[in-house]
Write a protein that holds these residues in place. Sequence first.
Motif, PDB file in Angstrom:
ATOM      1  N   LEU A 125       0.873  -1.166   0.000  1.00  0.00           N
ATOM      2  CA  LEU A 125       0.000   0.000   0.000  1.00  0.00           C
ATOM      3  C   LEU A 125       0.911   1.216   0.000  1.00  0.00           C
ATOM      4  N   GLY A 126       0.600   2.192  -0.852  1.00  0.00           N
ATOM      5  CA  GLY A 126       1.475   3.355  -0.915  1.00  0.00           C
ATOM      6  C   GLY A 126       0.833   4.551  -1.565  1.00  0.00           C
ATOM      7  N   TYR A 127       1.692   5.522  -1.903  1.00  0.00           N
ATOM      8  CA  TYR A 127       1.234   6.778  -2.464  1.00  0.00           C
ATOM      9  C   TYR A 127       2.208   7.210  -3.558  1.00  0.00           C
ATOM     10  N   ILE A 128       1.662   7.644  -4.695  1.00  0.00           N
ATOM     11  CA  ILE A 128       2.442   8.168  -5.815  1.00  0.00           C
ATOM     12  C   ILE A 128       2.216   9.675  -5.855  1.00  0.00           C
ATOM     13  N   TYR A 129       3.314  10.442  -6.032  1.00  0.00           N
ATOM     14  CA  TYR A 129       3.208  11.893  -6.045  1.00  0.00           C
ATOM     15  C   TYR A 129       4.358  12.484  -6.862  1.00  0.00           C
ATOM     16  N   GLY A 155       3.904  16.446 -12.927  1.00  0.00           N
ATOM     17  CA  GLY A 155       3.452  15.803 -14.155  1.00  0.00           C
ATOM     18  C   GLY A 155       2.687  14.514 -13.945  1.00  0.00           C
ATOM     19  N   THR A 156       2.240  14.253 -12.711  1.00  0.00           N
ATOM     20  CA  THR A 156       1.489  13.044 -12.427  1.00  0.00           C
ATOM     21  C   THR A 156       0.346  13.373 -11.467  1.00  0.00           C
ATOM     22  N   SER A 157      -0.695  12.601 -11.520  1.00  0.00           N
ATOM     23  CA  SER A 157      -1.801  12.756 -10.567  1.00  0.00           C
ATOM     24  C   SER A 157      -1.451  11.999  -9.295  1.00  0.00           C
ATOM     25  N   ASP A 158      -1.469  12.696  -8.171  1.00  0.00           N
ATOM     26  CA  ASP A 158      -1.205  12.027  -6.898  1.00  0.00           C
ATOM     27  C   ASP A 158      -2.282  10.980  -6.660  1.00  0.00           C
ATOM     28  N   SER A 159      -1.880   9.814  -6.164  1.00  0.00           N
ATOM     29  CA  SER A 159      -2.841   8.736  -5.981  1.00  0.00           C
ATOM     30  C   SER A 159      -2.334   7.730  -4.965  1.00  0.00           C
ATOM     31  N   TRP A 160      -3.258   7.152  -4.210  1.00  0.00           N
ATOM     32  CA  TRP A 160      -2.959   5.992  -3.385  1.00  0.00           C
ATOM     33  C   TRP A 160      -2.872   4.787  -4.312  1.00  0.00           C
ATOM     34  N   ILE A 161      -2.031   3.814  -3.952  1.00  0.00           N
ATOM     35  CA  ILE A 161      -1.894   2.590  -4.747  1.00  0.00           C
ATOM     36  C   ILE A 161      -2.004   1.382  -3.821  1.00  0.00           C
ATOM     37  N   LEU A 162      -2.547   0.320  -4.365  1.00  0.00           N
ATOM     38  CA  LEU A 162      -2.672  -0.952  -3.674  1.00  0.00           C
ATOM     39  C   LEU A 162      -2.107  -2.012  -4.607  1.00  0.00           C
ATOM     40  N   PHE A 171      -4.350   2.013  -9.043  1.00  0.00           N
ATOM     41  CA  PHE A 171      -4.480   3.396  -8.601  1.00  0.00           C
ATOM     42  C   PHE A 171      -5.830   3.545  -7.924  1.00  0.00           C
ATOM     43  N   LEU A 172      -5.851   4.090  -6.720  1.00  0.00           N
ATOM     44  CA  LEU A 172      -7.081   4.190  -5.950  1.00  0.00           C
ATOM     45  C   LEU A 172      -7.650   5.606  -5.950  1.00  0.00           C
ATOM     46  N   ASP A 173      -7.343   6.397  -6.977  1.00  0.00           N
ATOM     47  CA  ASP A 173      -7.872   7.760  -7.029  1.00  0.00           C
ATOM     48  C   ASP A 173      -9.366   7.748  -7.315  1.00  0.00           C
ATOM     49  N   ASP A 174      -9.999   8.872  -7.089  1.00  0.00           N
ATOM     50  CA  ASP A 174     -11.451   8.967  -7.230  1.00  0.00           C
ATOM     51  C   ASP A 174     -11.887   9.544  -8.570  1.00  0.00           C
ATOM     52  N   GLY A 175     -10.975   9.758  -9.508  1.00  0.00           N
ATOM     53  CA  GLY A 175     -11.324  10.372 -10.781  1.00  0.00           C
ATOM     54  C   GLY A 175     -12.224   9.493 -11.629  1.00  0.00           C
ATOM     55  N   GLY A 201      -9.470   4.453 -10.237  1.00  0.00           N
ATOM     56  CA  GLY A 201      -9.964   3.337  -9.454  1.00  0.00           C
ATOM     57  C   GLY A 201      -9.331   2.027  -9.865  1.00  0.00           C
ATOM     58  N   PHE A 202     -10.026   0.937  -9.594  1.00  0.00           N
ATOM     59  CA  PHE A 202      -9.472  -0.392  -9.836  1.00  0.00           C
ATOM     60  C   PHE A 202      -9.328  -0.729 -11.319  1.00  0.00           C
ATOM     61  N   ASP A 203      -9.900   0.100 -12.220  1.00  0.00           N
ATOM     62  CA  ASP A 203      -9.737  -0.161 -13.647  1.00  0.00           C
ATOM     63  C   ASP A 203      -8.359   0.247 -14.150  1.00  0.00           C
ATOM     64  N   ASP A 204      -7.679   1.136 -13.436  1.00  0.00           N
ATOM     65  CA  ASP A 204      -6.357   1.611 -13.841  1.00  0.00           C
ATOM     66  C   ASP A 204      -5.292   0.974 -12.971  1.00  0.00           C
ATOM     67  N   GLY A 205      -4.153   0.697 -13.581  1.00  0.00           N
ATOM     68  CA  GLY A 205      -3.061   0.127 -12.813  1.00  0.00           C
ATOM     69  C   GLY A 205      -1.788   0.101 -13.615  1.00  0.00           C
ATOM     70  N   GLN A 206      -0.765  -0.506 -13.026  1.00  0.00           N
ATOM     71  CA  GLN A 206       0.517  -0.608 -13.705  1.00  0.00           C
ATOM     72  C   GLN A 206       1.274  -1.833 -13.207  1.00  0.00           C
ATOM     73  N   TRP A 207       2.103  -2.375 -14.087  1.00  0.00           N
ATOM     74  CA  TRP A 207       3.025  -3.463 -13.740  1.00  0.00           C
ATOM     75  C   TRP A 207       4.332  -2.832 -13.295  1.00  0.00           C
ATOM     76  N   ILE A 208       4.963  -3.407 -12.279  1.00  0.00           N
ATOM     77  CA  ILE A 208       6.266  -2.977 -11.793  1.00  0.00           C
ATOM     78  C   ILE A 208       7.175  -4.205 -11.777  1.00  0.00           C
ATOM     79  N   TYR A 209       8.390  -4.041 -12.332  1.00  0.00           N
ATOM     80  CA  TYR A 209       9.384  -5.115 -12.356  1.00  0.00           C
ATOM     81  C   TYR A 209      10.598  -4.635 -11.580  1.00  0.00           C
ATOM     82  N   VAL A 210      11.117  -5.462 -10.702  1.00  0.00           N
ATOM     83  CA  VAL A 210      12.220  -5.077  -9.835  1.00  0.00           C
ATOM     84  C   VAL A 210      13.323  -6.124  -9.946  1.00  0.00           C
TER      85      VAL A 210
END
Length: 171
Positions: A108-112, A115-122, A147-151, A155-164
């Motif tokens: 659980l975190g926050y993106i800020y 050039g980006t929309s601030d958003s909580w992430i799960l 992305f858990l933003d309210d726009g 919401g749950f329809d938007d997301g991203q893959w992260i590779y580490v």
Amino acid sequence: MGTRVTVAITVLGLLLPGTAFAQGFTQGDKELLLSLNGGSDTDFDSTIFTLQGELGYFFTPNIEGAVRQGIRYNDPIVGESTTRATTTVAADYHFDMGRWWPFAGGSLGYIYGSGTSDSWILGIEGGLKYFVNTTTFVAGRVEYQWFLDDGDDGGFDDGQWIYVLGIGFRW
């Protein structure tokens, strides 16, 4: 691309000398993981790279809590440059397989940033740690973050893959 990370870690593990045996994690262990991450949108149309640091603590030999801080800089050909930071907390369950330590968990975190929309992430995640000696390991992780933003388009329809892919140190 997550498969490529897994293949790279497996190949690296096969090339390392067979004399290094991991002591494994114990309760109270701490770890520092430094990594270079790549990320893609849900359609794999655009990719970015992020530098990330992670500090973890093992509450039991199998359960780790971690705090992660990442920063991304993107300078596209068209448009303005952006700087984005991500701060997350995560919990993972590790499986002891000798030098191999597969794990799964969530974050659980926050993106800020600019050039980006601030958003909580799960997110959900899984990965693998391979000890090259008793204190050093290579790690790979794949995450999917919502992305858990309210726009209207969020919401749950938007997301991203992260590779580490990174190197870690246990003490």
